[in-house]
Design a protein around this motif. Structure first.
Motif, PDB file in Angstrom:
ATOM      1  N   ALA A   1       0.825  -1.210   0.000  1.00 44.14           N
ATOM      2  CA  ALA A   1       0.000   0.000   0.000  1.00 44.14           C
ATOM      3  C   ALA A   1       0.856   1.256   0.000  1.00 44.14           C
ATOM      4  CB  ALA A   1      -0.918   0.008   1.226  1.00 44.14           C
ATOM      5  N   LEU A   2       0.456   2.211  -0.806  1.00 42.14           N
ATOM      6  CA  LEU A   2       1.017   3.560  -0.788  1.00 42.14           C
ATOM      7  C   LEU A   2       0.002   4.460  -0.091  1.00 42.14           C
ATOM      8  CD1 LEU A   2       2.777   6.003  -1.675  1.00 42.14           C
ATOM      9  CD2 LEU A   2       1.562   5.916  -3.880  1.00 42.14           C
ATOM     10  N   ILE A   3       0.418   5.124   0.969  1.00 45.33           N
ATOM     11  CA  ILE A   3      -0.468   6.005   1.731  1.00 45.33           C
ATOM     12  C   ILE A   3       0.143   7.398   1.719  1.00 45.33           C
ATOM     13  CG2 ILE A   3      -1.607   6.418   3.949  1.00 45.33           C
ATOM     14  CD1 ILE A   3      -1.160   3.395   4.536  1.00 45.33           C
ATOM     15  N   THR A   4      -0.571   8.357   1.131  1.00 50.10           N
ATOM     16  CA  THR A   4      -0.037   9.711   1.055  1.00 50.10           C
ATOM     17  C   THR A   4      -0.440  10.499   2.299  1.00 50.10           C
ATOM     18  OG1 THR A   4      -1.945  10.747  -0.077  1.00 50.10           O
ATOM     19  CG2 THR A   4      -0.331   9.592  -1.453  1.00 50.10           C
ATOM     20  N   GLY A   5       0.387  11.466   2.661  1.00 49.55           N
ATOM     21  CA  GLY A   5       0.128  12.229   3.880  1.00 49.55           C
ATOM     22  C   GLY A   5       0.148  11.349   5.110  1.00 49.55           C
ATOM     23  N   ALA A   6       1.049  10.364   5.121  1.00 46.96           N
ATOM     24  CA  ALA A   6       1.037   9.344   6.176  1.00 46.96           C
ATOM     25  C   ALA A   6       1.991   9.641   7.323  1.00 46.96           C
ATOM     26  CB  ALA A   6       1.368   7.977   5.578  1.00 46.96           C
ATOM     27  N   GLY A   7       2.531  10.847   7.362  1.00 46.44           N
ATOM     28  CA  GLY A   7       3.473  11.170   8.413  1.00 46.44           C
ATOM     29  C   GLY A   7       2.839  11.666   9.688  1.00 46.44           C
TER      30      GLY A   7
ATOM     31  N   ASP B   1       5.099  11.338   2.712  1.00 42.75           N
ATOM     32  CA  ASP B   1       4.818  12.625   3.353  1.00 42.75           C
ATOM     33  C   ASP B   1       5.970  13.572   3.066  1.00 42.75           C
ATOM     34  OD1 ASP B   1       4.200  14.759   5.353  1.00 42.75           O
ATOM     35  OD2 ASP B   1       2.709  13.291   6.011  1.00 42.75           O
ATOM     36  N   LEU B   2       5.649  14.738   2.574  1.00 43.03           N
ATOM     37  CA  LEU B   2       6.654  15.753   2.287  1.00 43.03           C
ATOM     38  C   LEU B   2       7.109  16.460   3.559  1.00 43.03           C
ATOM     39  CD1 LEU B   2       8.147  17.102  -0.090  1.00 43.03           C
ATOM     40  CD2 LEU B   2       6.213  18.662  -0.337  1.00 43.03           C
ATOM     41  N   GLY B   3       6.308  16.344   4.619  1.00 45.45           N
ATOM     42  CA  GLY B   3       6.668  16.959   5.889  1.00 45.45           C
ATOM     43  C   GLY B   3       6.442  18.452   5.928  1.00 45.45           C
ATOM     44  N   VAL B   4       5.360  18.896   5.275  1.00 46.71           N
ATOM     45  CA  VAL B   4       5.093  20.332   5.206  1.00 46.71           C
ATOM     46  C   VAL B   4       4.309  20.801   6.426  1.00 46.71           C
ATOM     47  CG1 VAL B   4       5.089  20.305   2.690  1.00 46.71           C
ATOM     48  CG2 VAL B   4       2.931  19.978   3.916  1.00 46.71           C
ATOM     49  N   ASP B   5       4.240  22.134   6.576  1.00 45.45           N
ATOM     50  CA  ASP B   5       3.386  22.724   7.594  1.00 45.45           C
ATOM     51  C   ASP B   5       1.928  22.612   7.151  1.00 45.45           C
ATOM     52  OD1 ASP B   5       5.592  23.445   9.126  1.00 45.45           O
ATOM     53  OD2 ASP B   5       5.797  25.393   8.120  1.00 45.45           O
TER      54      ASP B   5
ATOM     55  N   THR C   1       3.605  24.829   3.329  1.00 42.13           N
ATOM     56  CA  THR C   1       4.944  25.381   3.174  1.00 42.13           C
ATOM     57  C   THR C   1       5.963  24.546   3.948  1.00 42.13           C
ATOM     58  OG1 THR C   1       4.620  26.880   5.062  1.00 42.13           O
ATOM     59  CG2 THR C   1       4.049  27.716   2.867  1.00 42.13           C
ATOM     60  N   GLY C   2       7.231  24.717   3.577  1.00 41.98           N
ATOM     61  CA  GLY C   2       8.296  24.000   4.261  1.00 41.98           C
ATOM     62  C   GLY C   2       8.367  22.543   3.835  1.00 41.98           C
ATOM     63  N   ALA C   3       9.287  21.816   4.410  1.00 37.18           N
ATOM     64  CA  ALA C   3       9.439  20.387   4.148  1.00 37.18           C
ATOM     65  C   ALA C   3      10.366  19.795   5.201  1.00 37.18           C
ATOM     66  CB  ALA C   3      10.005  20.134   2.754  1.00 37.18           C
ATOM     67  N   ASP C   4      10.051  18.563   5.603  1.00 36.01           N
ATOM     68  CA  ASP C   4      10.847  17.881   6.622  1.00 36.01           C
ATOM     69  C   ASP C   4      10.828  16.385   6.324  1.00 36.01           C
ATOM     70  OD1 ASP C   4      12.044  16.783   8.833  1.00 36.01           O
ATOM     71  OD2 ASP C   4      10.755  17.766  10.310  1.00 36.01           O
ATOM     72  N   ALA C   5      11.920  15.907   5.745  1.00 38.71           N
ATOM     73  CA  ALA C   5      11.990  14.504   5.333  1.00 38.71           C
ATOM     74  C   ALA C   5      11.914  13.541   6.506  1.00 38.71           C
ATOM     75  CB  ALA C   5      13.281  14.261   4.547  1.00 38.71           C
TER      76      ALA C   5
ATOM     77  N   ALA D   1       7.968  -1.188   6.117  1.00 37.52           N
ATOM     78  CA  ALA D   1       7.616   0.155   5.667  1.00 37.52           C
ATOM     79  C   ALA D   1       8.843   0.866   5.130  1.00 37.52           C
ATOM     80  CB  ALA D   1       7.004   0.966   6.809  1.00 37.52           C
ATOM     81  N   ILE D   2       8.618   1.688   4.116  1.00 36.36           N
ATOM     82  CA  ILE D   2       9.653   2.576   3.599  1.00 36.36           C
ATOM     83  C   ILE D   2       9.066   3.975   3.519  1.00 36.36           C
ATOM     84  CG2 ILE D   2      10.917   0.811   2.330  1.00 36.36           C
ATOM     85  CD1 ILE D   2       9.504   1.729  -0.210  1.00 36.36           C
ATOM     86  N   ALA D   3       9.930   4.963   3.584  1.00 42.50           N
ATOM     87  CA  ALA D   3       9.496   6.358   3.526  1.00 42.50           C
ATOM     88  C   ALA D   3       9.642   6.895   2.108  1.00 42.50           C
ATOM     89  CB  ALA D   3      10.318   7.208   4.488  1.00 42.50           C
ATOM     90  N   ASN D   4       8.739   7.812   1.749  1.00 49.28           N
ATOM     91  CA  ASN D   4       8.817   8.507   0.469  1.00 49.28           C
ATOM     92  C   ASN D   4       8.439   9.957   0.695  1.00 49.28           C
ATOM     93  OD1 ASN D   4       6.974   9.534  -1.998  1.00 49.28           O
ATOM     94  ND2 ASN D   4       8.703   8.357  -2.773  1.00 49.28           N
ATOM     95  N   THR D   5       9.220  10.870   0.157  1.00 50.44           N
ATOM     96  CA  THR D   5       8.984  12.292   0.408  1.00 50.44           C
ATOM     97  C   THR D   5       8.636  13.063  -0.861  1.00 50.44           C
ATOM     98  OG1 THR D   5      11.361  12.740   0.234  1.00 50.44           O
ATOM     99  CG2 THR D   5      10.465  12.329   2.440  1.00 50.44           C
ATOM    100  N   ASP D   6       8.135  12.380  -1.869  1.00 54.83           N
ATOM    101  CA  ASP D   6       7.750  13.070  -3.100  1.00 54.83           C
ATOM    102  C   ASP D   6       6.480  13.886  -2.894  1.00 54.83           C
ATOM    103  OD1 ASP D   6       9.634  12.419  -5.312  1.00 54.83           O
ATOM    104  OD2 ASP D   6       9.145  10.366  -4.731  1.00 54.83           O
ATOM    105  N   ASP D   7       6.379  14.974  -3.645  1.00 49.46           N
ATOM    106  CA  ASP D   7       5.241  15.887  -3.589  1.00 49.46           C
ATOM    107  C   ASP D   7       4.145  15.369  -4.514  1.00 49.46           C
ATOM    108  OD1 ASP D   7       3.455  17.974  -3.588  1.00 49.46           O
ATOM    109  OD2 ASP D   7       4.878  19.501  -4.272  1.00 49.46           O
ATOM    110  N   VAL D   8       3.000  14.959  -3.956  1.00 50.58           N
ATOM    111  CA  VAL D   8       1.934  14.396  -4.781  1.00 50.58           C
ATOM    112  C   VAL D   8       1.277  15.438  -5.668  1.00 50.58           C
ATOM    113  CG1 VAL D   8       1.474  12.552  -3.127  1.00 50.58           C
ATOM    114  CG2 VAL D   8       0.164  14.687  -2.980  1.00 50.58           C
ATOM    115  N   ALA D   9       1.434  16.719  -5.342  1.00 43.89           N
ATOM    116  CA  ALA D   9       0.865  17.778  -6.177  1.00 43.89           C
ATOM    117  C   ALA D   9       1.704  18.023  -7.420  1.00 43.89           C
ATOM    118  CB  ALA D   9       0.727  19.069  -5.375  1.00 43.89           C
TER     119      ALA D   9
END
Length: 333
Positions: free
Chosen positions: A9-15, A37-41, A45-49, A66-74
């Protein structure tokens, strides 16, 4: 044996928030999870891997995969890379949970183009982009002869479906659009063995809602109806290979699951094959008793927060709306 054994499963905004709760629940049920999760506010804005990696590492520490992914889905190519990370990391992709969202709450007269585009870009375009690349992969595998259940689970909101809120033009429009896409994509992707459904959580305590007036504090013991995990079992069920549902938009609040039925038809008037006049419509339409949006909002907030806006009438609700708009504008500075 978990309900999601063998599922990837890929879950976006999962942080954080609901996405994190869903990711942890999926892993506990046996799924291998990509924590995107890009780790934004809150405002995007911002980003935190470290946000995605912290959740992924915690899942692994608990014995999950589990593995982490920080790509921007937008971002169109970022959405493609997010999907590819599941295939490259685990060898396949069975489930996508489109959960990523941001907020920039302002009234129409104060909301900028950037405010609108940013929120719609994550919730609506992000859902479309990730779904597009996942669907392309699933079509490829189907045409190669694979017959495997695949599942898209989108995320809408009560703001957009049941009670669009002042200051949320961008967010509510995006979430209503996500619900509409769910129905379209369920019809389009059935040919490839893909089911598409939508969870619409309401009154869940996350960083987007924790400052909402009336939002309860976490409960130390017992069932907490506003905890993010309340959304997870429904999303997990929709992700199981045994689930037969598709094209459903299901609201979730506490332990209550509600089936949404789009915009429903109400009372109507007709002149047959004659053209209405303005005067005739002015005389006839009030008899249909159309809903007052101020009273509809009051009823929704009274039910959710235990307020008593309904007793104050239209003027009281208008004062509340005006105060919210002024506060949002003042917060922008």
């Amino acid at each position: 044996m978990g309900h999601l054994d063998g599922r990837i499963a890929l879950i976006t905004g999962a942080g954080r928030g609901i996405g994190e709760a869903v990711a942890r629940y999926f892993a506990a049920e046996g799924a291998r999870v990509v924590v995107n999760d890009l780790g934004v506010d809150i405002d995007g804005t911002g980003a935190d891997a470290s946000v995605a990696e912290t959740v992924a590492a915690s899942i692994r520490a608990d014995g999950g995969a589990a593995i982490a992914n920080t790509d921007d889905v937008a971002d169109w190519d970022g959405a493609r890379r997010a999907v590819a990370s599941a295939v490259d990391g685990f060898g396949d992709l069975h489930v996508v949970v489109n959960n990523a969202a941001t907020e920039r709450n302002l009234g129409l007269v104060d909301m900028t183009e950037a405010d609108f585009d940013s929120v719609v870009g994550v919730s609506l375009k992000g859902t479309f982009a990730v779904s597009h690349w996942a669907a392309r992969f699933w079509r490829e595998r189907f045409e190669a002869g694979e017959r495997v259940d695949r599942s898209l689970v989108n995320t809408a909101s009560g703001s957009g479906l049941l009670n669009p809120l002042p200051t949320q033009t961008n967010y509510a429009a995006a979430k209503a659009g996500v619900a509409a896409m769910t129905l379209i994509h369920a019809l389009e992707l059935g040919r490839y063995g893909v089911r598409v459904n939508c969870s619409s959580p309401s009154m869940v305590r996350t960083r987007l809602t924790e400052n909402v007036a009336g939002m309860p504090q976490p409960r130390a013991e017992g069932f907490d109806p506003t905890a993010p995990v309340t959304s997870a079992p429904l999303v997990a069920y929709l992700a199981t290979a045994e689930c037969g549902l598709t094209g459903q938009v299901l609201s979730m609040r506490g332990s209550t699951v509600l089936v949404n039925r789009n915009w429903s038809k109400g009372p109507h008037l007709s002149k047959g094959e004659e053209l209405w006049t303005v005067d005739e419509l002015a005389a006839a339409l009030p008899d249909l008793s159309p809903d007052d949006p101020f009273q509809t909002l009051a009823a929704a907030l009274d039910g959710a927060l235990g307020s008593r806006l309904g007793e104050e009438g239209r003027a009281g609700v208008r004062r509340m709306v005006d105060a919210a708009l002024d506060a949002a504008a003042a917060g922008r500075g």
